[in-house]
Design a protein around this motif. Structure first.
Motif, PDB file in Angstrom:
ATOM      1  N   ILE A 131       0.850  -1.185   0.000  1.00 50.42           N
ATOM      2  CA  ILE A 131       0.000   0.000   0.000  1.00 50.42           C
ATOM      3  C   ILE A 131       0.888   1.238   0.000  1.00 50.42           C
ATOM      4  O   ILE A 131       2.077   1.162   0.301  1.00 50.42           O
ATOM      5  N   ASP A 132       0.286   2.361  -0.309  1.00 52.72           N
ATOM      6  CA  ASP A 132       1.014   3.629  -0.306  1.00 52.72           C
ATOM      7  C   ASP A 132       1.399   3.993   1.132  1.00 52.72           C
ATOM      8  O   ASP A 132       0.607   3.813   2.065  1.00 52.72           O
ATOM      9  N   ASN A 133       2.604   4.504   1.306  1.00 57.82           N
ATOM     10  CA  ASN A 133       3.091   4.853   2.647  1.00 57.82           C
ATOM     11  C   ASN A 133       2.170   5.823   3.383  1.00 57.82           C
ATOM     12  O   ASN A 133       1.993   5.738   4.601  1.00 57.82           O
ATOM     13  N   LYS A 134       1.578   6.752   2.653  1.00 57.62           N
ATOM     14  CA  LYS A 134       0.735   7.760   3.285  1.00 57.62           C
ATOM     15  C   LYS A 134      -0.568   7.184   3.838  1.00 57.62           C
ATOM     16  O   LYS A 134      -1.252   7.846   4.628  1.00 57.62           O
ATOM     17  N   SER A 135      -0.897   5.944   3.442  1.00 54.53           N
ATOM     18  CA  SER A 135      -2.162   5.336   3.883  1.00 54.53           C
ATOM     19  C   SER A 135      -1.979   4.305   4.988  1.00 54.53           C
ATOM     20  O   SER A 135      -2.964   3.734   5.471  1.00 54.53           O
ATOM     21  N   LYS A 136      -0.751   4.066   5.403  1.00 48.18           N
ATOM     22  CA  LYS A 136      -0.489   2.973   6.340  1.00 48.18           C
ATOM     23  C   LYS A 136      -1.172   3.138   7.692  1.00 48.18           C
ATOM     24  O   LYS A 136      -1.511   2.152   8.348  1.00 48.18           O
ATOM     25  N   GLU A 137      -1.377   4.381   8.130  1.00 48.86           N
ATOM     26  CA  GLU A 137      -1.977   4.610   9.444  1.00 48.86           C
ATOM     27  C   GLU A 137      -3.493   4.817   9.370  1.00 48.86           C
ATOM     28  O   GLU A 137      -4.129   5.083  10.395  1.00 48.86           O
ATOM     29  N   ASN A 138      -4.061   4.716   8.175  1.00 45.02           N
ATOM     30  CA  ASN A 138      -5.521   4.771   8.069  1.00 45.02           C
ATOM     31  C   ASN A 138      -6.131   3.629   8.862  1.00 45.02           C
ATOM     32  O   ASN A 138      -5.541   2.552   8.986  1.00 45.02           O
ATOM     33  N   ILE A 139      -7.335   3.853   9.389  1.00 37.86           N
ATOM     34  CA  ILE A 139      -8.032   2.819  10.150  1.00 37.86           C
ATOM     35  C   ILE A 139      -9.029   2.113   9.239  1.00 37.86           C
ATOM     36  O   ILE A 139      -9.844   2.761   8.566  1.00 37.86           O
ATOM     37  N   VAL A 140      -8.962   0.778   9.195  1.00 38.78           N
ATOM     38  CA  VAL A 140      -9.899  -0.002   8.380  1.00 38.78           C
ATOM     39  C   VAL A 140     -11.300   0.145   8.955  1.00 38.78           C
ATOM     40  O   VAL A 140     -11.525  -0.098  10.149  1.00 38.78           O
ATOM     41  N   SER A 141     -12.237   0.563   8.122  1.00 39.38           N
ATOM     42  CA  SER A 141     -13.609   0.838   8.578  1.00 39.38           C
ATOM     43  C   SER A 141     -14.215  -0.368   9.298  1.00 39.38           C
ATOM     44  O   SER A 141     -14.090  -1.518   8.848  1.00 39.38           O
ATOM     45  N   GLY A 142     -14.858  -0.102  10.422  1.00 38.79           N
ATOM     46  CA  GLY A 142     -15.512  -1.147  11.188  1.00 38.79           C
ATOM     47  C   GLY A 142     -14.611  -1.892  12.140  1.00 38.79           C
ATOM     48  O   GLY A 142     -15.051  -2.812  12.841  1.00 38.79           O
ATOM     49  N   THR A 143     -13.318  -1.515  12.170  1.00 40.17           N
ATOM     50  CA  THR A 143     -12.350  -2.165  13.048  1.00 40.17           C
ATOM     51  C   THR A 143     -11.453  -1.100  13.671  1.00 40.17           C
ATOM     52  O   THR A 143     -11.620   0.088  13.428  1.00 40.17           O
ATOM     53  N   THR A 144     -10.497  -1.546  14.470  1.00 36.90           N
ATOM     54  CA  THR A 144      -9.453  -0.635  14.960  1.00 36.90           C
ATOM     55  C   THR A 144      -8.096  -1.023  14.377  1.00 36.90           C
ATOM     56  O   THR A 144      -7.047  -0.645  14.888  1.00 36.90           O
ATOM     57  N   THR A 146      -5.098  -0.856  11.593  1.00 38.99           N
ATOM     58  CA  THR A 146      -4.571   0.089  10.615  1.00 38.99           C
ATOM     59  C   THR A 146      -4.507  -0.613   9.261  1.00 38.99           C
ATOM     60  O   THR A 146      -4.507  -1.854   9.176  1.00 38.99           O
ATOM     61  N   ALA A 147      -4.437   0.178   8.209  1.00 37.31           N
ATOM     62  CA  ALA A 147      -4.355  -0.397   6.863  1.00 37.31           C
ATOM     63  C   ALA A 147      -3.122  -1.280   6.714  1.00 37.31           C
ATOM     64  O   ALA A 147      -3.141  -2.284   5.985  1.00 37.31           O
ATOM     65  N   ASN A 148      -2.055  -0.940   7.415  1.00 40.46           N
ATOM     66  CA  ASN A 148      -0.813  -1.706   7.311  1.00 40.46           C
ATOM     67  C   ASN A 148      -0.872  -3.030   8.067  1.00 40.46           C
ATOM     68  O   ASN A 148      -0.066  -3.934   7.803  1.00 40.46           O
ATOM     69  N   ASP A 149      -1.827  -3.175   8.994  1.00 41.01           N
ATOM     70  CA  ASP A 149      -1.921  -4.389   9.806  1.00 41.01           C
ATOM     71  C   ASP A 149      -2.314  -5.616   8.989  1.00 41.01           C
ATOM     72  O   ASP A 149      -2.056  -6.752   9.422  1.00 41.01           O
ATOM     73  N   ILE A 150      -2.965  -5.426   7.851  1.00 38.66           N
ATOM     74  CA  ILE A 150      -3.539  -6.573   7.131  1.00 38.66           C
ATOM     75  C   ILE A 150      -2.783  -6.889   5.837  1.00 38.66           C
ATOM     76  O   ILE A 150      -3.351  -7.469   4.905  1.00 38.66           O
ATOM     77  N   THR A 151      -1.508  -6.525   5.776  1.00 40.57           N
ATOM     78  CA  THR A 151      -0.740  -6.748   4.551  1.00 40.57           C
ATOM     79  C   THR A 151      -0.029  -8.105   4.501  1.00 40.57           C
ATOM     80  O   THR A 151       0.368  -8.559   3.425  1.00 40.57           O
ATOM     81  N   ASP A 152       0.138  -8.758   5.644  1.00 38.94           N
ATOM     82  CA  ASP A 152       0.896 -10.015   5.684  1.00 38.94           C
ATOM     83  C   ASP A 152      -0.037 -11.193   5.422  1.00 38.94           C
ATOM     84  O   ASP A 152      -0.535 -11.832   6.345  1.00 38.94           O
ATOM     85  N   VAL A 153      -0.251 -11.504   4.152  1.00 45.76           N
ATOM     86  CA  VAL A 153      -1.228 -12.528   3.749  1.00 45.76           C
ATOM     87  C   VAL A 153      -0.523 -13.853   3.454  1.00 45.76           C
ATOM     88  O   VAL A 153       0.709 -13.952   3.503  1.00 45.76           O
ATOM     89  N   SER A 154      -1.308 -14.876   3.141  1.00 50.49           N
ATOM     90  CA  SER A 154      -0.745 -16.178   2.786  1.00 50.49           C
ATOM     91  C   SER A 154       0.111 -16.052   1.529  1.00 50.49           C
ATOM     92  O   SER A 154      -0.313 -15.456   0.535  1.00 50.49           O
ATOM     93  N   LYS A 155       1.311 -16.641   1.562  1.00 47.39           N
ATOM     94  CA  LYS A 155       2.262 -16.503   0.453  1.00 47.39           C
ATOM     95  C   LYS A 155       2.073 -17.555  -0.632  1.00 47.39           C
ATOM     96  O   LYS A 155       2.499 -17.360  -1.770  1.00 47.39           O
ATOM     97  N   ASN A 199     -12.286  -6.745  16.163  1.00 48.25           N
ATOM     98  CA  ASN A 199     -13.519  -6.994  16.933  1.00 48.25           C
ATOM     99  C   ASN A 199     -13.586  -8.417  17.482  1.00 48.25           C
ATOM    100  O   ASN A 199     -14.680  -8.951  17.733  1.00 48.25           O
ATOM    101  N   GLY A 200     -12.406  -9.042  17.654  1.00 51.78           N
ATOM    102  CA  GLY A 200     -12.372 -10.397  18.184  1.00 51.78           C
ATOM    103  C   GLY A 200     -12.671 -11.468  17.159  1.00 51.78           C
ATOM    104  O   GLY A 200     -12.710 -12.658  17.497  1.00 51.78           O
ATOM    105  N   ASP A 201     -12.878 -11.076  15.909  1.00 54.49           N
ATOM    106  CA  ASP A 201     -13.231 -12.033  14.857  1.00 54.49           C
ATOM    107  C   ASP A 201     -11.989 -12.605  14.186  1.00 54.49           C
ATOM    108  O   ASP A 201     -10.955 -11.937  14.077  1.00 54.49           O
TER     109      ASP A 201
END
Length: 218
Positions: A131-144, A146-155, A199-201
């Protein structure tokens, strides 16, 4: 990198076999086109976005009206996730997935040398989402999260491919869809702190990759 080099060598071997048996109907082809990637999940709000795909393939006669296709493609596909910026504005963040795909397909020739239906498994090896560096601290809607938290996906991912191609021996148009069989976000579940922020999910998602391509056969 070692995996990608191995796949390149494997493809070269198939190419050599195809050239040897060309009189039997084997063909080497190059493909290129656009993708529209979607992420099917209940964890966040997502939308598909455009990307690209390209590579090569070897088609060989198999049995009667059936052929086999071995191919390798490189892709850089995108999707959007709804987030909230630090200024409390809604903002779609674009996630980019770069990877290599190896596919082994069974092809049914509806009209010989003109129209075929293709289906089979695809092995996908990819890196983290970008993702773009400027967006890394954005909060994913409906959660707490950050946009950068969900980048480490299955390889390593397995997809199921369905497609149709139409044209002639030299030039064909291809429309295909790939559905991800495994949980694309499963690696995030190993980090308990991320599940709390979600949200614990548990994280669960499947990718969908729609693409339109042009195939040129040598």
């Amino acid at each position: 990198m070692k995996k990608i080099l191995f796949l390149l060598l494997l493809t070269s071997a198939f190419q050599g076999q195809a050239q040897y048996g060309y009189r039997d109907g084997n063909r080497i082809g190059f493909t290129g086109g656009v993708t529209q990637m979607s992420l099917s999940t209940s964890n966040f709000n997502t939308r598909p976005a455009l990307g690209w795909i390209g590579g090569l393939s070897v088609r060989g006669n198999y049995y009667n009206d059936f052929s086999m296709i071995f191919g390798m493609q490189f892709t850089e596909s995108n999707f959007l996730v709804e987030t909230i910026s630090p200024l409390f504005k809604k903002e779609d963040v674009q996630y980019t997935l770069s990877g290599v795909q190896v596919r082994l397909l069974l092809s049914y020739n509806v009209v010989k040398d003109h129209v075929s239906l293709d289906f089979g498994p695809v092995l996908q090896v990819n890196g983290k989402l970008r993702i773009d560096n400027k967006s890394k601290e954005n909060i994913v809607s409906g959660t707490t999260l950050t946009a950068n938290d969900i980048t480490d996906v299955s390889k390593v991912n397995g997809n199921l491919y369905f497609g149709i191609s139409a044209g002639n021996k030299r030039l064909r148009a291809i429309v295909c869809y790939q559905y991800g069989l495994n949980n694309f976000l499963n690696k995030l579940n190993s980090q308990s702190e991320l599940k709390v922020l979600n949200n614990g999910d548990s994280f669960k998602a499947h990718i969908g990759l729609l693409s339109g391509q042009i195939l040129f056969n040598l």
